[in-house]
Scaffold this active site. Structure first.
Site, short mmCIF file in Angstrom:
data_model
loop_
_atom_site.label_atom_id
_atom_site.label_comp_id
_atom_site.label_asym_id
_atom_site.label_seq_id
_atom_site.Cartn_x
_atom_site.Cartn_y
_atom_site.Cartn_z
N GLU A 279 0.88 -1.27 -0.06
CA GLU A 279 0.07 0.08 -0.06
C GLU A 279 0.91 1.29 0.06
O GLU A 279 0.38 2.39 0.62
CB GLU A 279 -0.86 -0.11 1.13
CG GLU A 279 -0.26 0.05 2.48
CD GLU A 279 0.17 -1.31 3.41
OE1 GLU A 279 0.20 -2.30 2.52
OE2 GLU A 279 0.10 -1.25 4.67
N GLU A 313 -5.84 -2.70 -0.45
CA GLU A 313 -4.57 -1.86 -0.56
C GLU A 313 -5.45 -0.29 -0.62
O GLU A 313 -4.89 0.49 0.04
CB GLU A 313 -3.88 -1.90 -1.99
CG GLU A 313 -3.15 -3.38 -1.97
CD GLU A 313 -2.54 -3.59 -0.72
OE1 GLU A 313 -1.94 -2.83 -0.19
OE2 GLU A 313 -2.45 -4.95 -0.27
ZN LIG Z 1 -2.68 -5.05 3.89
#
Ligand SMILES: [Zn+2]
Length: 859
Positions: A279, A313
């Site tokens: 992320e 994400e």
């Molecule tokens: Zn994660």
């Protein structure tokens, strides 16, 4: 019971924490990667605050060479010397004189390598259609690998903003967390200088740089411009991710009540990637299977995986990126929450996928680990980077998300959402601890959230709740105790705050009851004579239910009154009790036969999961009897569905058709299915537009299961020339499904000779370990290539490969001894867990194995 004294773990000071006498505010970083030499050169100017006068600055650096160091303020410039401490992963910068308190600019020039271990700043390679190799440079910093790319204060709490410049070859694309501010020719010949806008303040582990011959789709408006980025020639695989990407990002902005905190989002497919995705703010990286997909040919399961990972994400952009854990003990909440949100978004996007129902399969997988003595509590003290790495497991993601879902359902969805929104607003651009979230949820709900959650977060394991009719028959006697898959008879006095959702049928009608069980035992009056009762209505609770025989019988006689998710729970709980020896296998098999009329995908996944486990413990001699039983149970369900989709079949039914075919054609050893599978496969090869995308994966696994050397060669070629990441994956893993030892040896060899990416090789080996024809050969292969595997595979994948040892029932001692002598470099208990699962299988076989064939025949 689990009060404050357990809670503030982030105050732990350790040799892994940097001194706080100097802290960063802003990094200006300029990097020049060399994609042919696999090196990079960098310079950084870090705005720092000296909090107390010092002549040393300590920060993190690993596998870096530091060429020059100085600090400046106004006209003052002080040169420094760097001393590297590889063991502590630090650089100590010594200056000739003490720096006064206040703001300074730290200047460092450094060099590093683009490694091939899929962490830090690393290289990834792919071949184009003409067979030419191309190199990409990309980053993966979580948890503590930013220090491999630039010297930094590599702790989540030390947030700063980043102004990044990448100097790259003219023909390459450069991507970072923020949008491109300017791009101009560099003074270095043949290169250009790409300058990115300054980021918000964030943690080092979220910084990203990606360089290569990437292409990007046109941006869509997701509240911010969103693109899918990929290596050339894959644009046709991007629309699905773009759609769920835009949907989920907007959904989250709305849910959280806060706009997206960055200035763009790129979803980037990387050819070599150790985990599923990462992320990084605005520059989210993925392995290709988790992002790029052909909507027309991928199975529903494959599409769901992409939808899940993209949503997960995106959820982190706020929960994780905007508000970050103070220290790594908080990783669990970060990941559990993103997993929870991923379900929420996908469920909203495609309600007919019934995402929360299929999440039950993941919940059960978490329980399979959490039922071990060697499990751990969700939150635990984290000191070293290895400890932090050990947090990325099924207990963090799936158990964590399960207890959040349990809490949300107990509190009410809107109350929960309000609490989350309040928490994010309060801590935006900062850091927080687990208890801060509970405080916010208590404020929104006026309920004792912290007390309830502490019992789930700080204790290992989970309860099994036993239910029986009360003495007067007009209620239920309910008790809790910790559930162990391998009970050793020792006393355990753990208690949980168990939210119970009860639905019962009495002679006065159906009653619903919501309560929290905090004691060992209680009686719940239901004001009528109980006909049947169900304890985990909706299936959201992270506990197992054990009904006494009378109640169990009344429920199984009323299966029609149960939701699919509740039938799933019944099968899953009964199977767990069987493995744990609380209930005989014969009872489970008897119950399974009641499900021949079942039409729900997830219930079938629970049933077939049990039969696949039996396939692992059964003797070769008795395997045909087990296969016959699988045909007897799953056969009628498949006969009802048939090969051809019927008008009105929903997507889950179409998937169920594929699942039944796959099981009947492999563990069910159904010759008719195998023949038909070969015919269909040939027909679809000639005319791909006829192929049913939910059956296609089943055909590949059946053809491998019953395939010869020619088929092996064919599938290997298909793996190499696959048009989509999913197809590549499907054919690669089919190479572990053959049943010819010589062929399986070739598959093992492929896991080491570079034909298979290291991101996949350990999982391929795990599949061979689980193949009952070659499991012991695979074990020998792993033992004799252990050092090589340790060197080549990414750190996080080796312990996953070892999960396959659970099938080595005849080698329990040898396996145990091996891991005593070869410690896997990872904190936590994952290897102990694999060994305990092996012990459970051995025990189960000892208890039930000899009777299995007789039970099946006698049924
Ligand atoms: Zn994660």
């Amino acid at each position: 019971m689990f009060d404050q004294e357990n809670a503030p773990l982030s105050d732990v000071s350790s040799e892994y924490r940097l001194p706080k006498n100097v802290t960063p505010r802003r990094y200006e970083i300029r990097l020049i990667p060399d994609l042919t030499q696999f090196t990079f050169a960098g310079e950084e100017n870090v705005s720092i605050v000296v909090n107390a006068p010092t002549s040393d600055i300590v920060l993190n650096a690993l596998e870096l060479e530091i060429d020059r160091v100085s600090v400046e303020r106004g006209k003052t410039s002080i040169a420094g010397k760097a001393e590297l401490d590889a063991k502590k992963e630090r650089a100590i910068l010594h200056f000739d004189r003490a720096l006064d308190a206040g703001e300074w600019t730290l200047h460092i020039a450094f060099r590093g390598i683009l490694n091939d271990k899929l962490h830090g700043f690393y290289r990834s390679q792919y071949q184009d259609a003409a067979g030419k190799t191309h190199t990409v440079a990309t980053t993966q910093f979580e948890s503590t690998d930013a220090r491999r790319a630039f010297p930094c204060w590599d702790e989540p709490e030390l947030k700063a903003s980043y102004k990044i410049t990448l100097v790259v070859d003219q023909n390459l694309a450069a991507i970072s967390n923020a949008r491109v501010e300017s791009e101009k020719p560099s003074t270095i010949k043949g290169k250009k200088e790409v300058v990115f806008a300054e980021t918000m303040v964030m943690s080092t582990y979220l910084v990203a740089f990606i360089v290569g011959e990437f292409e990007a789709t046109a941006p869509v408006d997701a509240g911010t411009p969103l693109r899918v980025v990929h290596v050339p020639g894959k644009e046709n695989l991007s629309p699905f991710a773009k759609e769920i990407g835009a949907f989920s990002l907007k959904y989250f902005a709305n849910y959280y009540g806060l706009p997206y905190p960055g200035d763009k989002v790129d979803l980037i497919a990387i050819p070599d990637f150790a985990s599923g995705a990462m992320e990084n703010l605005g520059a989210i990286t993925f392995r290709e299977t988790a992002l790029l997909v052909d909507e027309n040919t991928a199975s529903r399961a494959e599409l769901e995986r992409v939808a899940d990972v993209v949503s997960h994400e995106n959820a982190h952009m706020w929960f994780g990126d905007l508000v970050t854990m103070k220290w790594w003990n908080g990783i669990w909440l970060n990941e559990a929450f993103a997993t929870f949100m991923e379900m929420l978004a996908v469920d909203k996007w495609k309600p007919h996928w019934r995402r929360w129902d299929s999440f039950s399969v993941s919940r059960a997988a978490a329980m399979a680990v959490d039922g071990l003595k060697s499990t751990r509590s969700i939150e635990f003290t984290v000191n070293s980077p290895e400890d932090a790495r050990a947090m990325f497991d099924v207990l963090t993601y799936e158990k964590g998300a399960s207890v959040l879902r349990m809490l949300e359902q107990y509190m009410g969805e809107e109350e929960f959402r309000k609490g989350i929104a309040g928490y994010l607003k309060k801590h935006e651009y900062g850091n927080a601890e687990t208890t801060d979230l509970w405080d916010a949820l208590e404020a929104s709900s006026h309920q004792p959230v912290r007390k309830m959650m502490d019992s789930w977060i700080f204790q290992p394991g989970f309860p099994i709740v036993r239910a029986e009719p009360s003495a007067d028959g007009k209620g239920l006697k309910i008790s809790q105790r910790r559930f162990f898959l391998l009970p050793d008879g020792t006393q355990n006095d753990q208690l949980w705050h168990v939210p119970l959702m009860i639905r019962a049928k009495t002679d006065r009608g159906v009653v619903n009851q919501k309560m929290v069980l905090t004691e060992r035992e209680t009686t719940v009056p239901l004001e009528g004579k109980v006909e049947w009762a169900l304890l985990n209505e909706g299936g959201h609770g992270f506990y197992r239910v054990n009904y006494n025989p009378a109640l169990l019988q009344s429920i199984t006689q009323n299966l029609g009154a149960l939701q699919p998710i509740e039938r799933f729970g019944l099968v899953s709980d009964t199977w767990a009790a069987t493995v744990a020896g609380l209930s005989p296998l014969s009872e489970f098999l008897k119950m399974a036969r009641l499900f021949t009329g079942e039409s729900d995908l997830n219930v079938w996944r629970a049933l077939l999961g049990a039969f696949n486990y039996l396939d692992m413990i059964v003797s070769d001699e008795d395997r045909p009897a087990l296969a016959a039983e699988i045909r007897r149970i799953a056969g009628p369900a498949f006969a009802r569905l048939g090969w051809e989709p019927k008008p009105g079949d929903d997507e889950l039914t179409r998937q169920l058709r594929g699942v039944l075919i796959a099981n009947l054609g492999t563990v069910g050893d159904d010759r008719e299915i195998q023949n038909k599978a070969r015919q269909l496969y040939a027909r679809w090869e000639d005319n791909p537009s006829l192929a049913d995308r939910d059956i296609a994966p089943a055909l590949v696994s059946i053809l491998a299961y019953s395939g010869d050397a020619a088929r092996y060669e064919e599938f290997k070629q298909k793996f190499k020339s696959a048009r989509t990441p999913q197809e590549e994956q499907r054919y690669l893993f089919s190479l572990a499904n053959f049943r010819d030892k010589a062929l399986l040896h070739r598959t093992m060899q492929m896991s080491l000779d570079g034909e298979v990416r290291t991101q996949n090789a350990p999982y391929l080996m795990m599949s061979v370990l689980m193949n009952n024809v070659a499991r012991y050969d695979a074990w020998d292969f792993i033992r004799s290539h252990w050092d090589e595997m340790t060197r080549k595979y990414p750190d996080n994948a080796l312990p996953r490969m070892c999960e396959g040892v659970v099938s080595l029932l005849d080698k329990q001692e040898e396996v145990t001894k091996f891991f005593q002598e070869h410690r896997v470099r990872l904190g936590g208990k994952i290897i102990d867990q694999h060994l305990e699962r092996l012990a459970i299988a051995v025990n189960f076989r000892r208890r039930e194995g000899a009777k299995l064939a007789a039970t099946l025949k006698g049924g």
